[in-house]
Design an enzyme around this catalytic site. Sequence first.
Site, PDB file in Angstrom:
ATOM      1  N   LYS A  14      -4.326  -8.864  -6.444  1.00  0.00           N
ATOM      2  CA  LYS A  14      -5.776  -8.967  -5.704  1.00  0.00           C
ATOM      3  C   LYS A  14      -6.695  -7.812  -6.215  1.00  0.00           C
ATOM      4  CE  LYS A  14      -6.420  -7.134  -1.161  1.00  0.00           C
ATOM      5  NZ  LYS A  14      -7.332  -7.017  -0.287  1.00  0.00           N
TER       6      LYS A  14
ATOM      7  N   LYS B 275       0.826  -1.226  -0.012  1.00  0.00           N
ATOM      8  CA  LYS B 275      -0.122   0.055  -0.086  1.00  0.00           C
ATOM      9  C   LYS B 275       1.033   1.440  -0.150  1.00  0.00           C
ATOM     10  CE  LYS B 275      -4.434  -1.657   1.372  1.00  0.00           C
ATOM     11  NZ  LYS B 275      -5.786  -1.481   1.959  1.00  0.00           N
TER      12      LYS B 275
ATOM     13  N   LYS C 296     -11.299  -2.902  -3.746  1.00  0.00           N
ATOM     14  CA  LYS C 296     -12.359  -1.944  -3.852  1.00  0.00           C
ATOM     15  C   LYS C 296     -11.786  -0.582  -4.089  1.00  0.00           C
ATOM     16  CE  LYS C 296     -13.743  -2.609   0.899  1.00  0.00           C
ATOM     17  NZ  LYS C 296     -12.512  -2.659   1.521  1.00  0.00           N
TER      18      LYS C 296
HETATM   19  N1  AQP Z   1      -9.563  -9.835  -3.441  1.00  0.00           N
HETATM   20  C1  AQP Z   1     -10.142 -10.487  -2.258  1.00  0.00           C
HETATM   21  N2  AQP Z   1     -10.178 -12.098  -2.273  1.00  0.00           N
HETATM   22  C2  AQP Z   1     -10.542 -12.314  -1.021  1.00  0.00           C
HETATM   23  N3  AQP Z   1     -10.783 -11.989  -0.008  1.00  0.00           N
HETATM   24  C3  AQP Z   1     -10.510 -10.411  -0.063  1.00  0.00           C
HETATM   25  N4  AQP Z   1     -10.800  -9.557   0.928  1.00  0.00           N
HETATM   26  C4  AQP Z   1     -10.236  -8.190   0.473  1.00  0.00           C
HETATM   27  N5  AQP Z   1     -10.036  -8.549  -0.910  1.00  0.00           N
HETATM   28  C5  AQP Z   1     -10.306  -9.642  -1.262  1.00  0.00           C
HETATM   29  C6  AQP Z   1     -11.072  -9.724   2.381  1.00  0.00           C
HETATM   30  O1  AQP Z   1     -12.133  -8.818   2.604  1.00  0.00           O
HETATM   31  C7  AQP Z   1     -12.209  -8.483   3.945  1.00  0.00           C
HETATM   32  C8  AQP Z   1     -12.296  -7.122   4.144  1.00  0.00           C
HETATM   33  O2  AQP Z   1     -11.228  -6.347   3.668  1.00  0.00           O
HETATM   34  P1  AQP Z   1     -10.848  -4.883   4.036  1.00  0.00           P
HETATM   35  O3  AQP Z   1     -12.008  -4.098   3.423  1.00  0.00           O
HETATM   36  O4  AQP Z   1     -10.762  -4.727   5.420  1.00  0.00           O
HETATM   37  O5  AQP Z   1      -9.175  -4.561   3.509  1.00  0.00           O
HETATM   38  P2  AQP Z   1      -8.479  -5.323   2.194  1.00  0.00           P
HETATM   39  O6  AQP Z   1      -7.978  -6.416   2.449  1.00  0.00           O
HETATM   40  O7  AQP Z   1      -7.581  -4.124   2.072  1.00  0.00           O
HETATM   41  O8  AQP Z   1      -9.709  -4.925   1.063  1.00  0.00           O
HETATM   42  P3  AQP Z   1      -9.633  -4.422  -0.089  1.00  0.00           P
HETATM   43  O9  AQP Z   1     -10.901  -4.489  -1.135  1.00  0.00           O
HETATM   44  O10 AQP Z   1      -8.455  -4.508  -0.939  1.00  0.00           O
HETATM   45  O11 AQP Z   1      -9.815  -2.887   0.262  1.00  0.00           O
HETATM   46  P4  AQP Z   1      -8.777  -1.513   0.078  1.00  0.00           P
HETATM   47  O12 AQP Z   1      -9.090  -1.347  -1.436  1.00  0.00           O
HETATM   48  O13 AQP Z   1      -9.282  -0.466   0.928  1.00  0.00           O
HETATM   49  O14 AQP Z   1      -7.409  -1.870   0.516  1.00  0.00           O
HETATM   50  C9  AQP Z   1     -10.679  -8.995   4.391  1.00  0.00           C
HETATM   51  O15 AQP Z   1     -11.245 -10.322   5.074  1.00  0.00           O
HETATM   52  C10 AQP Z   1      -9.889  -9.349   3.275  1.00  0.00           C
HETATM   53  O16 AQP Z   1      -9.080 -10.629   3.466  1.00  0.00           O
END
Ligand code: AQP
Length: 333
Positions: free
Chosen positions: A194, A111, A197
């Site tokens: 991955k 990040k 969002k």
């Molecule tokens: N691509 C993914 N595949 C499977 N699981 C995923 N998770 C996130 N992306 C994937 C799971 O979603 C939960 C919530 O995640 P988060 O919002 O706390 O943060 P993150 O993992 O950083 O998810 P994002 O979507 O990538 O958010 P941003 O873009 O804000 O960084 C977690 O259990 C995560 O494992």
Amino acid sequence: MQRIFSGIQPTGVPTLGNYLGALRNWVALQDGHDCIYCVVDLHAITEWQDPAGLTRQTREMAAVLLACGIDPHQHIVFLQSSVRAHAQLAWIFNCVARIGWLNRMTQFKDKAGKNRENASAGLYVYPNLMAADILAYHATRVPVGDDQRQHLELANDIAQKFNHDYGVEFFPNIEPLILGPAARVMSLRDGTKKMSKSDPSDQSRINLNDDPDTIALKIRRAKTDPEPLPFEPAGLEARPEARNLVGIYAALANTDQAGVLREHGGKGFGAFKDALAALIIDSLRPIAAETNRLLADPAHVDAVLRDGAERAAAIADPIVAETERLVGFIRVG
Ligand code: AQP
């Protein structure tokens, strides 16, 4: 009953990755566990969030959790910033965790990217807050996507070091629950990255509120290779985009890669993508409809969150008070 804790950041509309890696499992785990699910807005501001956008996304995220089937009466749904215990315990954990441990966290490296010096201090200590989220409830099981495995190992290191330093057996061991054939859903544009969002490219992901035409278009445009689908999972090796699409299909059809390939092996991507798009559209339609229904009544969503915060604080406050006593703080109030 074992206590489950998990959280999701209100950093955008949740994606199919969030749904398959986390939310769908959260729903299933309600049977047989005490579940505490949290919209982690304190985590969200480790990267810049426009205030009005954060407010909107937070309420939307809460509505999505309810729309997916989380029962806020049997279990607890709340906003992280509404329960002070998270920030209080995180500070103590900032003083327990070692810099060397944090330096190894791959999510921070991903990040912060090349601009590490300019990343927020909050982003750096994000895993300490995550440990506090879980341990403030003495939760023992944490359903997450595969990307969060390293953070949970760190949470266990923090719990053990706290117990060791203060000569107690206070914080329990945490078990990650990484479930299903789509524990890591990848970007539609790059099968090695991955699905996120907050990815700048909307084409890289399926948002839970995308309409059917948008979903069909994104799947049609998803990156693939020129070969037809293999007949066996071994044929997906070194084909990350194909593997990703097959994994998504498997998760939504409640089967595994072999099951999907038995049905679709030998087909070109054109036909497979049509079937996949139809499956995604059918799976997400009820969630989008229920989310919209809930968002038409924001006062109801807020009332659910208020009730959740009160019940969450009733569990976390005594645990954090005891942590502070163990550390040696005097309570004069
Ligand atoms: N691509 C993914 N595949 C499977 N699981 C995923 N998770 C996130 N992306 C994937 C799971 O979603 C939960 C919530 O995640 P988060 O919002 O706390 O943060 P993150 O993992 O950083 O998810 P994002 O979507 O990538 O958010 P941003 O873009 O804000 O960084 C977690 O259990 C995560 O494992």
